[in-house]
Write a protein that holds these residues in place. Structure first.
Motif, PDB file in Angstrom:
ATOM      1  N   VAL A   1     -16.497  -3.415   2.891  1.00 27.35           N
ATOM      2  CA  VAL A   1     -16.122  -2.488   3.942  1.00 27.35           C
ATOM      3  C   VAL A   1     -15.440  -1.285   3.282  1.00 27.35           C
ATOM      4  CG1 VAL A   1     -15.847  -4.338   5.622  1.00 27.35           C
ATOM      5  CG2 VAL A   1     -13.846  -3.507   4.385  1.00 27.35           C
ATOM      6  N   ASN A   2     -15.515  -0.148   3.941  1.00 22.51           N
ATOM      7  CA  ASN A   2     -14.873   1.058   3.435  1.00 22.51           C
ATOM      8  C   ASN A   2     -13.408   1.061   3.878  1.00 22.51           C
ATOM      9  OD1 ASN A   2     -17.170   2.312   2.155  1.00 22.51           O
ATOM     10  ND2 ASN A   2     -17.968   2.728   4.202  1.00 22.51           N
ATOM     11  N   LEU A   3     -12.526   0.824   2.933  1.00 25.01           N
ATOM     12  CA  LEU A   3     -11.105   0.682   3.243  1.00 25.01           C
ATOM     13  C   LEU A   3     -10.478   2.031   3.557  1.00 25.01           C
ATOM     14  CD1 LEU A   3     -10.140  -1.830   0.400  1.00 25.01           C
ATOM     15  CD2 LEU A   3     -10.757  -2.359   2.776  1.00 25.01           C
ATOM     16  N   HIS A   4      -9.618   2.044   4.568  1.00 28.64           N
ATOM     17  CA  HIS A   4      -8.857   3.243   4.871  1.00 28.64           C
ATOM     18  C   HIS A   4      -7.701   3.352   3.881  1.00 28.64           C
ATOM     19  CE1 HIS A   4     -10.365   3.588   9.311  1.00 28.64           C
ATOM     20  NE2 HIS A   4     -11.346   3.363   8.452  1.00 28.64           N
TER      21      HIS A   4
ATOM     22  N   LEU B   1       5.763   9.238 -11.952  1.00 32.55           N
ATOM     23  CA  LEU B   1       4.618   8.994 -12.819  1.00 32.55           C
ATOM     24  C   LEU B   1       3.683  10.195 -12.928  1.00 32.55           C
ATOM     25  CD1 LEU B   1       3.728   5.348 -11.694  1.00 32.55           C
ATOM     26  CD2 LEU B   1       4.624   6.030 -13.933  1.00 32.55           C
ATOM     27  N   ASP B   2       3.744  11.098 -11.959  1.00 33.41           N
ATOM     28  CA  ASP B   2       2.878  12.281 -11.957  1.00 33.41           C
ATOM     29  C   ASP B   2       1.408  11.886 -12.089  1.00 33.41           C
ATOM     30  OD1 ASP B   2       2.547  15.064 -11.742  1.00 33.41           O
ATOM     31  OD2 ASP B   2       2.333  15.278 -13.913  1.00 33.41           O
ATOM     32  N   MET B   3       1.017  10.898 -11.305  1.00 32.71           N
ATOM     33  CA  MET B   3      -0.375  10.445 -11.272  1.00 32.71           C
ATOM     34  C   MET B   3      -0.784  10.229  -9.816  1.00 32.71           C
ATOM     35  SD  MET B   3      -0.065   6.402 -12.425  1.00 32.71           S
ATOM     36  CE  MET B   3       0.193   6.836 -14.135  1.00 32.71           C
ATOM     37  N   PRO B   4      -2.080  10.201  -9.520  1.00 33.50           N
ATOM     38  CA  PRO B   4      -2.510   9.969  -8.140  1.00 33.50           C
ATOM     39  C   PRO B   4      -2.056   8.595  -7.654  1.00 33.50           C
ATOM     40  CG  PRO B   4      -4.388  10.514  -9.566  1.00 33.50           C
ATOM     41  CD  PRO B   4      -3.214  10.352 -10.448  1.00 33.50           C
ATOM     42  N   ILE B   5      -1.663   8.527  -6.386  1.00 28.56           N
ATOM     43  CA  ILE B   5      -1.221   7.274  -5.776  1.00 28.56           C
ATOM     44  C   ILE B   5      -2.102   7.001  -4.564  1.00 28.56           C
ATOM     45  CG2 ILE B   5       0.712   5.959  -4.857  1.00 28.56           C
ATOM     46  CD1 ILE B   5       1.252   7.010  -7.683  1.00 28.56           C
ATOM     47  N   TYR B   6      -2.736   5.832  -4.539  1.00 25.70           N
ATOM     48  CA  TYR B   6      -3.542   5.402  -3.400  1.00 25.70           C
ATOM     49  C   TYR B   6      -2.926   4.146  -2.798  1.00 25.70           C
ATOM     50  CZ  TYR B   6      -7.414   8.451  -4.879  1.00 25.70           C
ATOM     51  OH  TYR B   6      -8.195   9.522  -5.214  1.00 25.70           O
ATOM     52  N   THR B   7      -2.704   4.164  -1.491  1.00 21.46           N
ATOM     53  CA  THR B   7      -2.318   2.936  -0.795  1.00 21.46           C
ATOM     54  C   THR B   7      -3.450   2.581   0.161  1.00 21.46           C
ATOM     55  OG1 THR B   7      -1.090   4.297   0.801  1.00 21.46           O
ATOM     56  CG2 THR B   7       0.174   3.251  -0.973  1.00 21.46           C
TER      57      THR B   7
ATOM     58  N   ASN C   1      -9.240  -6.065   7.818  1.00 19.40           N
ATOM     59  CA  ASN C   1      -8.516  -6.724   8.904  1.00 19.40           C
ATOM     60  C   ASN C   1      -7.036  -6.371   8.953  1.00 19.40           C
ATOM     61  OD1 ASN C   1     -10.891  -8.168   9.749  1.00 19.40           O
ATOM     62  ND2 ASN C   1     -10.580  -9.508   7.981  1.00 19.40           N
ATOM     63  N   HIS C   2      -6.663  -5.279   8.303  1.00 22.38           N
ATOM     64  CA  HIS C   2      -5.271  -4.828   8.306  1.00 22.38           C
ATOM     65  C   HIS C   2      -5.220  -3.318   8.530  1.00 22.38           C
ATOM     66  CE1 HIS C   2      -4.588  -8.779   6.554  1.00 22.38           C
ATOM     67  NE2 HIS C   2      -3.302  -8.612   6.809  1.00 22.38           N
ATOM     68  N   GLY C   3      -4.097  -2.857   9.088  1.00 21.77           N
ATOM     69  CA  GLY C   3      -3.931  -1.439   9.332  1.00 21.77           C
ATOM     70  C   GLY C   3      -5.075  -0.895  10.165  1.00 21.77           C
ATOM     71  N   THR C   4      -5.662   0.194   9.692  1.00 24.27           N
ATOM     72  CA  THR C   4      -6.779   0.805  10.414  1.00 24.27           C
ATOM     73  C   THR C   4      -8.126   0.536   9.755  1.00 24.27           C
ATOM     74  OG1 THR C   4      -6.476   2.901   9.204  1.00 24.27           O
ATOM     75  CG2 THR C   4      -5.290   2.654  11.297  1.00 24.27           C
TER      76      THR C   4
END
Length: 308
Positions: free
Chosen positions: A38-41, A81-87, A92-95
């Motif tokens: 699935v494509n995670l948000h 860290l000056d790096m990209p952060i992805y959460t 089945n969680h969040g959106t």
């Protein structure tokens, strides 16, 4: 950039073993049935130089959590860290989309798919609790990208065992809240309180309760309680046996000293899977990142900086 092999989405039957490369080593692999990702948000924070793909820190929440629980820490990680952060919101969680199965093989496929579709390289992967098991499953997967650089696991081990009884109680309570057609959070709190005395934990669980229309209509959970309830045995499991796979990259386990999720029995199991692991302790319970955010941030940032 890592590219998926032709077998990425073609896990077939379950009787034959295939020799596949697991992050640099050939290990036997018992195939499982086909899993569609699935494509995670997600939420994304990008440093001033505009880099969005190289050396990112990708963060995976635990059971009943969501990406926005990590917003404050994500901003701190970006600054330090000056790096990209992805959460990410796991399936089945969040959106993120609702889908079966909800097991670690499927959730790992989702994360690997996310790495590929967003062209991420030199990834540092951090997961708490259930998200930690997802992160370990990614590292141990036959499809693990060679440029996974760091694995950080917060207060969970790769051991197999039933979830603590309170988690089944939470599912029961949340289903009761939804069936009661509550219209405000106080009503929901009153139903949940016999199942969980801690106010912070109740507030955490009820972040999933939303108005789905007019504010006077009943509140509903944005997570699929039926799917999660059915998946409790899978959430307590782990897809690999000790000795079946190893990942030899830089690995940090962070244990809450008041938590039993990492203990004397399962630390040796973790070392079998992750021979280059280090174990750090924080004076906290299971939610180590929420109880000791500054200390947690320092452990993670120091680990990533010193193991480039």
């Amino acid at each position: 950039m890592w590219l998926p092999s032709s077998g990425f989405l073609q896990r077939t039957a379950n009787l034959r073993k295939y020799p596949l490369r697991s992050c640099g080593r050939y290990l036997s692999y018992t195939a499982t049935e086909s899993i569609a990702p699935v494509n995670l948000h997600y939420d994304k924070l990008v440093p001033k130089d505009g880099n969005a793909t190289d050396r990112p820190l990708v963060i995976l929440h635990g059971l009943f959590g969501m990406k926005r629980n990590w917003l404050s820490l994500s901003k701190a990680f970006l600054r330090d860290l000056d790096m990209p952060i992805y959460t990410l919101d796991l399936r089945n969680h969040g959106t993120s989309p609702h889908a079966r199965p909800m097991n670690y093989a499927a959730m790992a496929v989702d994360v690997l798919h996310f790495f590929h579709t967003h062209s991420l390289t030199n990834v540092s992967l951090l997961g708490h609790s259930m998200g930690g098991k997802v992160a370990m499953s990614v590292a141990l997967s036959p499809e693990c990208p060679s440029d996974l650089k760091h694995l950080i696991v917060a207060d969970i081990s790769p051991a197999t065992g039933p979830l603590s009884p309170e988690f089944s109680g939470y599912i029961e309570a949340l289903k009761k809240i939804e069936s009661s057609k509550v219209t405000n959070r106080k009503e929901a709190q009153d139903i949940l309180k016999p199942y969980e005395q801690d106010a912070m934990t109740r507030a955490f669980l009820l972040t999933n309760l939303k108005h789905q229309g007019h504010e006077h209509l009943p509140l509903e959970f944005q997570i699929p309680l039926e799917i999660i309830g059915d998946s409790v045995p899978d959430i307590g499991s782990f897809p690999y046996e000790p000795g079946e796979r190893t990942w030899e990259g830089s690995t940090l386990f962070i244990k809450g000293t008041k938590s039993k999720y990492i203990n004397d029995r399962n630390i040796p199991v973790a070392k079998q899977f992750f021979p280059n692991m280090v174990l750090e302790h924080l004076e906290a319970g299971h939610w180590v990142h929420a109880e000791k955010p500054n200390e947690f941030k320092h452990l993670v940032t120091d680990f990533i900086r010193t193991r480039q």
